[in-house]
Write a protein that holds these residues in place. Structure first.
Motif, PDB file in Angstrom:
ATOM      1  N   GLU A 155       0.850  -1.207   0.000  1.00 42.99           N
ATOM      2  CA  GLU A 155       0.000   0.000   0.000  1.00 42.99           C
ATOM      3  C   GLU A 155       0.883   1.253   0.000  1.00 42.99           C
ATOM      4  OE1 GLU A 155      -3.369  -0.050   0.239  1.00 42.99           O
ATOM      5  OE2 GLU A 155      -3.883  -2.005   1.100  1.00 42.99           O
ATOM      6  N   TYR A 156       0.397   2.302  -0.666  1.00 48.32           N
ATOM      7  CA  TYR A 156       1.135   3.563  -0.633  1.00 48.32           C
ATOM      8  C   TYR A 156       1.220   4.076   0.804  1.00 48.32           C
ATOM      9  CZ  TYR A 156       0.209   3.865  -5.702  1.00 48.32           C
ATOM     10  OH  TYR A 156       0.136   3.635  -7.042  1.00 48.32           O
ATOM     11  N   VAL A 157       2.353   4.646   1.153  1.00 45.43           N
ATOM     12  CA  VAL A 157       2.523   5.209   2.496  1.00 45.43           C
ATOM     13  C   VAL A 157       2.067   6.665   2.460  1.00 45.43           C
ATOM     14  CG1 VAL A 157       4.189   5.769   4.301  1.00 45.43           C
ATOM     15  CG2 VAL A 157       4.464   3.676   2.961  1.00 45.43           C
ATOM     16  N   SER A 158       1.089   6.994   3.302  1.00 42.13           N
ATOM     17  CA  SER A 158       0.577   8.365   3.241  1.00 42.13           C
ATOM     18  C   SER A 158       1.341   9.290   4.179  1.00 42.13           C
ATOM     19  CB  SER A 158      -0.916   8.389   3.552  1.00 42.13           C
ATOM     20  OG  SER A 158      -1.140   7.826   4.814  1.00 42.13           O
ATOM     21  N   ARG A 159       1.289  10.582   3.845  1.00 44.01           N
ATOM     22  CA  ARG A 159       1.854  11.634   4.684  1.00 44.01           C
ATOM     23  C   ARG A 159       0.665  12.515   5.020  1.00 44.01           C
ATOM     24  NH1 ARG A 159       6.154  15.878   2.048  1.00 44.01           N
ATOM     25  NH2 ARG A 159       4.328  17.125   1.650  1.00 44.01           N
ATOM     26  N   GLY A 160       0.119  12.366   6.209  1.00 43.91           N
ATOM     27  CA  GLY A 160      -1.124  13.070   6.538  1.00 43.91           C
ATOM     28  C   GLY A 160      -2.293  12.433   5.793  1.00 43.91           C
TER      29      GLY A 160
END
Lengths: 588, 105
Positions: free
Chosen positions: A114-119
């Motif tokens: 999964e993409y790692v989110s920033r906020g």
């Protein structure tokens, strides 16, 4: 001077994020259409993505919806957005991201893939090469012709319809004319209107590309296109001196905004984009500056990663840290507000478009920073708008063909096009007429002088850095007077080569944009957004102004202001704005 | 902030001039020349095009520059890039970036 005439089904002006993605879309979906994309530099690194970018700032992260993104943008702009445009854009943020990943963009993933989110709205990438990746994809489309180093200055238009465009090579003595009834404007926003943070040697060390000089806005204004929300200027909060982005430290390592006393002030003023800036301006004005993003809590490993992150996006910041011998762990990062920009990808200034990104000029479309109403587009929003516009263009061409209404280009129109092109070429020649006897020609007014003069006027009378972004009606009157003066002396400028000619036209378009900004700032008689549009005659917000300020340049050069009710839902795609929401029209 | 072109290294290939988003570079007498050093944005596109490391990046004194330069080399492995900061007294600081790795922040 060599003259080159070209024809196409679709002409794309500007090979940045939105323009390239539109070309790519037309290449993928409509191989029967002949597409020309014209770029004043080279699509490989032109536009906002030249140095790279290290996050996708507009993404619908897991568990969130497109509507939540719309709501966030609406709140940040205190209501003055086009929800229909934001929603059509938000619905595509993730699919365009996937396309970019398939083309080779590196996106950070966790162990589950999964993409790692920033906020809530960002994902982390290695975007140093995002523009070369996109440019490569465009190059592979056989029906797309790329013309690098050609600067378009004017549209060919009549009676509210577009028939082509005119320009010149930036490198050799060649003029260009394009005959085309479907034109997409994707020229980006406008920098360099106001005196910059570093007015000396590093005058172009700004955040927004200094080469985005508002060409598309100016062309649309001159053609009588309706424009929206030019008063919502964008002023970024950036690392001092290098004007490098701050999201990587603010969101990436959780740095808080602090003043010289060590107090965290960000919550005191509210956390909208404009309030974060206004807070910083106020702390400075009241003697508690300078202001910082406090990074001193980070680890040495984090510091090393920040060096890399900035090299992938804004290398000057890493150089500054390393050269000074102290990185962000040793010292908090000083921040400052930039000069105001006009940019529809961050705030809402630009062409008034329908949900398919058709402008009010028939055959003219707009996408990316040049299109208004939909702020917080960032990279993916610009890609999405390029795709939406490309699909609309293909669809419109198809319906035109089916209805066989292709009688637009009559002999009469041909004659008109030829006349417009001849007149324009004559204008280019007039600037170049002394190029072969430079020694004999003494010009008192130079290109540099004009730029400095324009920026000084805007800074002092239209709310620049030196005025803490504030202005009043009297000052705006003076601003208009001086910008008009500069427009009158513009024909005195002389170009010794095509590069000078480019610089002259970049000033010409910025002066046109300046007048529109001034008219809009004057029209909105309230202060809805601190700093972005801070009118000291009307320091408070008023519910009366919960509407759009739009404008249209009349044939006599006057700017007509049109107040429009908020568009809160998707209205369909008729694209012709004869709806009853017009409240008032008056001359600025 | 701007770039500096090492005329001894420049081979006049013109790649930097072709890519500059500001049309700021030109080839004169087989060497790259920046027309207006003060008009450089600092995007480093030209550094990345140059195969002979003739283009160096620096910060103007007005924004904190101390005379160091920044250079860029694309690795033979087709994957890593090397950025080098060289101080005026020739002290080097090297940062290697894996282009297949995302930013962490």
């Amino acid at each position: 001077m060599k003259n080159t005439e070209l024809e196409a089904d679709v002409l794309i002006i500007g090979g940045g994020t939105a323009g390239c993605y539109a070309a790519y879309t037309l290449g993928q979906n409509n191989k029967d259409l002949k597409v020309i994309i014209v770029e004043k530099a080279n699509i490989k690194r032109s536009g906002c993505l030249a140095a790279g970018v290290n996050a996708i700032n507009a993404y619908i992260t897991k568990g969130r919806t497109a509507q939540q993104y719309v709501d966030y943008c609406k709140k940040d702009a205190d209501g003055i957005v086009r929800e229909d445009l934001l929603l059509s854009m938000s619905n595509r943020l993730n699919s365009v991201t996937k396309v970019m990943e398939d083309l080779g963009l590196v996106i950070l993933k966790d162990s589950n893939g999964e993409y790692v989110s920033r906020g809530n709205r960002n994902i982390k990438i290695n975007g140093e090469n995002i523009k070369p990746i996109l440019a490569d994809a465009v190059r592979q489309q056989p029906n797309v012709q790329i013309l690098n180093h050609v600067n378009i200055t004017d549209l060919i238009y009549r009676d509210g319809a577009v028939y082509g465009a005119v320009g010149f090579s930036t490198t050799c003595e060649e003029f260009f004319s394009f005959k085309c009834a479907n034109v997409l404007i994707a020229t980006g926003g406008a920098a360099g209107l106001y005196r910059p943070n570093n007015p000396g040697f590093s005058r172009h060390k700004m955040w927004y590309p200094p080469f985005n000089t508002g060409a598309g806005y100016a062309m649309g204004i001159l053609a009588g296109a309706e424009m929206t929300t030019f008063e919502m200027r964008f002023i970024a909060l950036r690392c001092k001196d290098t004007i490098a982005p701050t999201g990587t430290i603010a969101q990436g390592v959780g740095a808080k905004q602090t003043n010289s006393r060590g107090e965290v002030y960000e919550s005191k003023y509210g956390i909208t984009t404009s309030n974060r800036l206004y807070g910083t301006v106020t702390e400075n004005r009241e003697g508690r500056g300078p202001c910082y993003l406090d990074t001193t809590h980070i680890s040495s490993e984090q510091e090393e990663e920040l060096y890399k992150a900035y090299l992938n996006m804004a290398p000057s910041q890493t150089l500054k840290w390393l050269e000074s011998g102290t990185g962000p762990k040793g010292k908090p990062v000083e921040i400052e507000g930039t000069e105001p920009y006009i940019v529809g990808g961050h705030t809402a200034s630009g062409f008034w478009v329908d949900n398919d990104r058709r402008t009010t000029i028939k055959g003219l479309y707009a996408a990316g920073d040049v299109a208004g109403g939909a702020p917080q587009k960032y990279v993916t929003g610009a890609l999405a708008e390029g795709e939406i516009a490309a699909e609309a263009i293909a669809q419109d061409i198809d319906s035109k063909r089916r209805l066989e209404t292709k009688k637009d280009v009559t002999e009469n129109i041909d004659l008109f096009i030829r006349q417009t092109v001849t007149d324009k070429f004559r204008e280019y020649e007039s600037y170049l007429k002394n190029k072969d006897n430079v020694e004999d020609f003494v010009a008192t007014i130079t290109i540099d002088q004009m730029e400095t003069a324009m920026q000084k006027v805007m800074d002092e009378y239209a709310g620049g850095i030196s005025r803490n972004y504030q202005y009043n009606e009297t000052e705006l009157g003076l601003a208009r007077e001086h910008i008009e003066r500069l427009q009158r002396i513009l024909p005195q400028l002389r170009a010794v080569d095509m590069n000078d000619l480019l610089r002259i036209y970049e000033i010409r378009e910025r002066l046109i944009v300046c007048l529109n900004v001034i008219a809009h700032l004057k029209a909105r008689k309230e202060t809805r957004w601190h700093s972005f549009a801070e009118n000291t005659d009307y320091p408070d917000k008023s519910s009366k102004w919960l509407k759009y300020v739009n404008s249209r340049r009349l044939p006599d050069g006057e700017i007509e202001i049109i107040e429009r009710n908020l568009v809160e839902h998707i209205k369909g795609t008729d694209g012709h704005y004869t709806d009853p929401s017009i409240l008032a029209r008056y001359r600025a | 902030m701007s770039i500096f072109i090492d005329r001894n290294k420049c081979v006049g290939c013109g790649k930097c001039a072709d890519v500059c988003p500001g049309n700021l570079l030109k080839i004169t007498d087989h060497k790259a020349v920046i027309r207006h050093p003060e008009d450089c944005w600092g995007c480093t596109s030209c550094l990345k095009e140059c195969k002979v490391e003739a283009v160096k990046f620096f910060l103007g004194a007005d924004i904190g520059g101390r005379g160091s330069t920044l250079t860029y080399t694309y690795g033979d492995d087709n994957r890593t890039v090397t950025w080098k900061v060289i101080s005026p007294d020739k002290v080097e600081r090297v940062i290697v970036i894996d282009t297949q790795e995302s930013n962490k922040y």
